[in-house]
Scaffold this active site. Structure first.
Site, PDB file in Angstrom:
ATOM      1  N   THR A  18     129.425  51.251  24.010  1.00 27.91           N
ATOM      2  CA  THR A  18     129.134  52.532  23.363  1.00 27.91           C
ATOM      3  C   THR A  18     130.151  52.817  22.259  1.00 27.91           C
ATOM      4  OG1 THR A  18     128.394  53.278  25.541  1.00 27.91           O
ATOM      5  CG2 THR A  18     128.654  54.963  23.861  1.00 27.91           C
ATOM      6  N   ARG A  22     135.848  47.150  25.036  1.00 28.45           N
ATOM      7  CA  ARG A  22     136.699  47.685  26.110  1.00 28.45           C
ATOM      8  C   ARG A  22     136.657  46.712  27.283  1.00 28.45           C
ATOM      9  NH1 ARG A  22     135.416  53.979  26.591  1.00 28.45           N
ATOM     10  NH2 ARG A  22     135.793  53.886  24.358  1.00 28.45           N
ATOM     11  N   SER A 113     140.124  54.550  25.676  1.00 25.56           N
ATOM     12  CA  SER A 113     139.751  55.954  25.835  1.00 25.56           C
ATOM     13  C   SER A 113     140.347  56.581  27.094  1.00 25.56           C
ATOM     14  CB  SER A 113     138.235  56.053  25.813  1.00 25.56           C
ATOM     15  OG  SER A 113     137.834  57.378  25.866  1.00 25.56           O
ATOM     16  N   HIS A 114     139.491  57.070  27.969  1.00 25.69           N
ATOM     17  CA  HIS A 114     139.921  57.789  29.167  1.00 25.69           C
ATOM     18  C   HIS A 114     140.160  56.848  30.344  1.00 25.69           C
ATOM     19  CE1 HIS A 114     135.729  57.029  28.890  1.00 25.69           C
ATOM     20  NE2 HIS A 114     135.655  57.057  30.208  1.00 25.69           N
ATOM     21  N   LYS A 126     138.705  50.386  19.066  1.00 25.13           N
ATOM     22  CA  LYS A 126     137.627  51.055  18.347  1.00 25.13           C
ATOM     23  C   LYS A 126     137.780  50.667  16.891  1.00 25.13           C
ATOM     24  CE  LYS A 126     137.092  55.113  21.326  1.00 25.13           C
ATOM     25  NZ  LYS A 126     137.256  56.572  21.494  1.00 25.13           N
ATOM     26  N   ASP A 277     141.947  63.433  26.430  1.00 23.30           N
ATOM     27  CA  ASP A 277     141.969  62.139  27.117  1.00 23.30           C
ATOM     28  C   ASP A 277     142.961  61.172  26.473  1.00 23.30           C
ATOM     29  OD1 ASP A 277     140.512  61.739  24.786  1.00 23.30           O
ATOM     30  OD2 ASP A 277     139.353  60.107  25.679  1.00 23.30           O
ATOM     31  N   ASP A 279     142.905  58.837  24.135  1.00 28.10           N
ATOM     32  CA  ASP A 279     143.007  58.728  22.679  1.00 28.10           C
ATOM     33  C   ASP A 279     142.704  60.032  21.950  1.00 28.10           C
ATOM     34  OD1 ASP A 279     140.343  58.412  23.516  1.00 28.10           O
ATOM     35  OD2 ASP A 279     139.789  57.386  21.673  1.00 28.10           O
ATOM     36  N   ASP A 281     140.149  62.205  21.887  1.00 31.29           N
ATOM     37  CA  ASP A 281     138.882  62.669  21.328  1.00 31.29           C
ATOM     38  C   ASP A 281     138.054  63.520  22.289  1.00 31.29           C
ATOM     39  OD1 ASP A 281     138.200  60.535  22.906  1.00 31.29           O
ATOM     40  OD2 ASP A 281     137.188  59.380  21.337  1.00 31.29           O
ATOM     41  N   ARG A 282     138.399  63.491  23.586  1.00 32.42           N
ATOM     42  CA  ARG A 282     137.645  64.307  24.540  1.00 32.42           C
ATOM     43  C   ARG A 282     138.364  65.620  24.833  1.00 32.42           C
ATOM     44  NH1 ARG A 282     134.652  60.631  28.951  1.00 32.42           N
ATOM     45  NH2 ARG A 282     133.950  58.993  27.543  1.00 32.42           N
ATOM     46  N   THR A 344     123.396  58.650  23.247  1.00 40.18           N
ATOM     47  CA  THR A 344     124.819  58.700  23.583  1.00 40.18           C
ATOM     48  C   THR A 344     125.604  57.803  22.631  1.00 40.18           C
ATOM     49  OG1 THR A 344     124.379  59.172  25.892  1.00 40.18           O
ATOM     50  CG2 THR A 344     126.492  58.129  25.384  1.00 40.18           C
ATOM     51  N   GLU A 363     128.731  66.187  23.164  1.00 38.51           N
ATOM     52  CA  GLU A 363     128.182  65.335  24.204  1.00 38.51           C
ATOM     53  C   GLU A 363     128.636  65.803  25.571  1.00 38.51           C
ATOM     54  OE1 GLU A 363     127.730  60.978  22.889  1.00 38.51           O
ATOM     55  OE2 GLU A 363     129.807  61.484  22.576  1.00 38.51           O
ATOM     56  N   GLU A 364     127.834  65.479  26.577  1.00 37.00           N
ATOM     57  CA  GLU A 364     128.184  65.850  27.945  1.00 37.00           C
ATOM     58  C   GLU A 364     129.476  65.182  28.408  1.00 37.00           C
ATOM     59  OE1 GLU A 364     128.133  63.273  30.253  1.00 37.00           O
ATOM     60  OE2 GLU A 364     127.338  61.931  28.727  1.00 37.00           O
ATOM     61  N   SER A 365     129.826  64.052  27.779  1.00 37.69           N
ATOM     62  CA  SER A 365     131.009  63.302  28.209  1.00 37.69           C
ATOM     63  C   SER A 365     132.287  63.916  27.626  1.00 37.69           C
ATOM     64  CB  SER A 365     130.871  61.839  27.815  1.00 37.69           C
ATOM     65  OG  SER A 365     130.597  61.731  26.434  1.00 37.69           O
ATOM     66  N   LYS A 376     134.635  62.656  17.688  1.00 37.34           N
ATOM     67  CA  LYS A 376     134.840  63.871  18.460  1.00 37.34           C
ATOM     68  C   LYS A 376     136.341  64.153  18.490  1.00 37.34           C
ATOM     69  CE  LYS A 376     134.288  61.374  22.861  1.00 37.34           C
ATOM     70  NZ  LYS A 376     133.963  60.006  22.515  1.00 37.34           N
ATOM     71  N   ARG A 496     124.511  56.564  35.309  1.00 34.28           N
ATOM     72  CA  ARG A 496     124.809  57.991  35.238  1.00 34.28           C
ATOM     73  C   ARG A 496     123.499  58.762  35.439  1.00 34.28           C
ATOM     74  NH1 ARG A 496     129.901  57.513  33.568  1.00 34.28           N
ATOM     75  NH2 ARG A 496     130.490  56.447  31.638  1.00 34.28           N
TER      76      ARG A 496
HETATM   77  C1  G16 Z   1     132.451  56.923  24.125  1.00 31.63           C
HETATM   78  C2  G16 Z   1     131.625  57.353  22.949  1.00 31.63           C
HETATM   79  C3  G16 Z   1     130.908  58.623  23.289  1.00 31.63           C
HETATM   80  C4  G16 Z   1     130.098  58.464  24.559  1.00 31.63           C
HETATM   81  C5  G16 Z   1     131.012  58.020  25.673  1.00 31.63           C
HETATM   82  C6  G16 Z   1     130.351  57.802  27.010  1.00 31.63           C
HETATM   83  O1  G16 Z   1     133.457  57.873  24.335  1.00 31.63           O
HETATM   84  O2  G16 Z   1     132.426  57.533  21.799  1.00 31.63           O
HETATM   85  O3  G16 Z   1     130.138  58.995  22.211  1.00 31.63           O
HETATM   86  O4  G16 Z   1     129.486  59.654  24.931  1.00 31.63           O
HETATM   87  O5  G16 Z   1     131.650  56.826  25.281  1.00 31.63           O
HETATM   88  O6  G16 Z   1     129.669  56.638  27.060  1.00 31.63           O
HETATM   89  P1  G16 Z   1     128.968  56.070  28.354  1.00 31.63           P
HETATM   90  O7  G16 Z   1     128.229  57.205  29.008  1.00 31.63           O
HETATM   91  O8  G16 Z   1     128.074  55.031  27.778  1.00 31.63           O
HETATM   92  O9  G16 Z   1     130.011  55.519  29.274  1.00 31.63           O
HETATM   93  P2  G16 Z   1     134.973  57.474  24.554  1.00 31.63           P
HETATM   94  O10 G16 Z   1     135.716  58.770  24.641  1.00 31.63           O
HETATM   95  O11 G16 Z   1     134.971  56.710  25.876  1.00 31.63           O
HETATM   96  O12 G16 Z   1     135.332  56.625  23.421  1.00 31.63           O
END
Ligand code: G16
Length: 543
Positions: A18, A22, A113-114, A126, A277, A279, A281-282, A344, A363-365, A376, A496
């Site tokens: 996504t 990673r 990320s997280h 990224k 989080d 990096d 962005d969340r 997503t 986004e929900e995440s 974000k 999910r």
């Molecule tokens: C990344 C993307 C987001 C996405 C999220 C969740 O976030 O940048 O746009 O919503 O992954 O992805 P998934 O539901 O496929 O695990 P981040 O913060 O992990 O880079």
């Protein structure tokens, strides 16, 4: 010239996710693994030659080594100038801003990320293009395809650059600029928000608690909240970035930001509790004894953003990712602004942002952002809430309750089933995909299925089509169930399940989310058979 061409072998597991690549840290530590991926980027993106490249990371274990490798490879591949965050730090939104500000041709942010960090944890990269948005699916696929046939990579073998010391140095023909990681980003935030109002709000005794979770936002939060906005020193906690994030899991949600949730639920809770989080962005937003779900946060920001100076003239458009609650749809409908539902992945917002058709998206995440960058932005969301609190003079619960009274409340939960086997994941997804057409018109305990499909997105800007973006079961405005496969996990398959239920009865607006969603969760099991097919009686995580 000390440029060496080193033989490598193709790595076959670099499927695009996504948001970039990673993997487990140990995978990245294999000889040539990172080099292989970076060289594929340089080969597929000739625009990086003779141009500027931004490099940083979230400070996790292996970050500094990866940055040194990236600098040496950028030099060997003819990049004219590399901008590096001092100490190897750059949050994802700050990197996006720098790419735009310095007119760079791209950027690398080393982060998973997280996800937890360390030798046993995760690492990642990224890759962003000019304009500051993440590489498109097509480009990532091209990079992946290229990496499968790559035979060698180029690296500059010279002195090691001291990334802790600010200033400009040369490596071969490349200029390396080590810069303060916060300054430009903080200036951008100051240009968007009413810092005077927020400063006055703090002076009146209002309180914030921001949890940087020992990740990248610590230095940003300290400069913005403490130095520029005059918040009391205890407003920022866990502010020192650590390679292992202090052993924590820097995922700002109710499960992993426990310490913060406790503070928000306490009697003397601050006016606003928030976290970001790994990096940066969340974001997680909490009021005193109140969790604002990301979908609600997006809708409430959309309804109030005119109180923020940069958005005073109104919104060009609104968007949310498909599984995010439809709370913001109602705001868009009432205000008459353009609205989009995208798959997503933040990259899907970027075309709309570039085309000037979007001001706010989320986004929900736990991702929220605006057209100020192409990622974000966790601290942006916290500042937006602070600005709205300070300008409206209302509390979090007053704002939330007024919103729900007006628009109704979308109770929402996400159930994650992590580390499933491929076979179990496929069984659930394929099983549901096959039964979708037959669900339409069926009634489940008084909820009738209006529509059921496999989400397909047609990009209104470039006409590209993204298929198989998640399975939706739509019970009209009243409720919705969504099931999709995560694109960011690093072990096995993560499914999910998203549950959403609209409530408009005034005396039902302040109920417990789990209780409100229990009947829908039972319907979801009847339809998806997750527990039955996987043997998992409960989700791994609920957010
Ligand atoms: C990344 C993307 C987001 C996405 C999220 C969740 O976030 O940048 O746009 O919503 O992954 O992805 P998934 O539901 O496929 O695990 P981040 O913060 O992990 O880079």
């Amino acid at each position: 010239m000390p440029i060496r061409e080193i033989a490598t072998r193709p790595y076959h597991d670099q499927e695009p996710g996504t948001a970039g690549l990673r993997r487990k840290t140990a995978v990245f530590q294999q000889p040539h693994y990172l080099e292989n991926f970076l060289q594929s980027i340089f080969n597929v993106e000739p625009a990086l030659r003779d141009a500027t490249l931004v490099i940083g990371g979230d400070g996790r274990y292996h970050n500094r080594k990866a940055i040194r490798t990236a600098i040496a490879m950028a030099t060997a591949n003819g990049v004219a100038r590399v901008i590096v965050g001092q100490g190897g730090f750059l949050s994802t939104p700050a990197a996006s801003h720098l790419i735009r500000l310095r007119n760079a041709a791209g950027g690398f942010v080393f982060t998973a990320s997280h996800n937890p960090a360390g030798a046993e944890g995760d690492f990642g990269i990224k890759y962003s293009r000019a304009g500051g948005g993440q590489a498109s699916t097509e480009l990532t696929e091209q990079i992946f395809a290229h990496s499968r046939k790559l035979a060698s990579y180029r690296i500059f073998e010279g002195p090691e650059i001291d990334i802790d010391r600010r200033g400009t140095v040369r490596l071969g023909a490349t200029e390396i600029d080590i810069i303060d990681c916060v300054e430009d980003y903080a200036a951008l935030m100051q240009s968007l928000f009413d810092f005077d109002r927020i400063r006055a709000w703090f002076k009146h005794g209002h309180r914030l608690r921001f949890d940087a979770m020992h990740a990248v936002t610590g230095p940003y939060a300290k400069q913005i909240f403490l130095d520029r906005l005059g918040a009391p020193a205890d407003s920022v906690v866990n502010a020192i970035p650590l390679e292992d994030f202090g052993g924590g899991h820097p995922d700002p949600n109710l499960t992993y930001a426990k310490e913060l949730v406790r503070a928000a639920m306490a009697k003397d809770a601050p006016d606003l509790c928030a976290a970001s989080d790994g990096d940066g962005d969340r974001n997680l937003i909490l009021g005193p004894r109140l969790f604002i779900s990301p979908g609600d946060s997006l809708a409430m920001l959309a309804a109030n953003l005119k109180l923020v100076p940069a958005y005073r003239d109104g919104l060009k458009g609104l968007a949310r990712s498909m599984p995010t609650t439809r709370a913001v749809d109602r705001v868009a409908r009432e205000s008459g602004v353009e609205f989009h539902e995208t798959p997503t992945g933040w990259k899907f917002f970027c075309n709309l942002l570039d085309a000037g058709r979007l001001t706010l998206c989320g986004e929900e995440s736990f991702g929220t952002g605006s057209d100020h960058v192409r990622e974000k932005d966790g601290l942006w969301a916290v500042l937006a809430w602070l600005n709205i609190l300070a300008t409206s003079g209302r509390s979090m619960s007053e704002l939330a309750e007024a919103h729900w009274q007006h628009y109704g409340r979308h109770y929402f939960a996400r159930h994650d089933y992590e580390a499933l086997t491929q076979a179990d994941g496929d069984k659930v997804m394929n099983g549901l995909a096959e039964t979708l057409p037959g669900l339409i018109g069926q009634d489940f305990d008084g909820l009738a299925v209006h529509a059921a499909d496999d989400f397909e997105y047609h990009d209104p800007v470039d006409g590209s089509v993204a298929m198989h973006q998640g399975l939706r079961i739509d019970f009209g405005d009243e409720a919705r169930i969504v099931l999709r496969r995560s694109g960011t996990g690093t072990s096995g398959v993560t499914l999910r399940l998203y549950l959403e239920r609209l409530e408009t009865r005034p005396d039902e607006l302040l109920r417990d989310t789990t209780t409100k969603l229990a009947p829908l969760a039972a319907i979801a099991e009847r339809i998806t058979h997750i527990a039955e097919y996987t043997g998992r009686k409960t989700p791994s995580t609920i957010t």
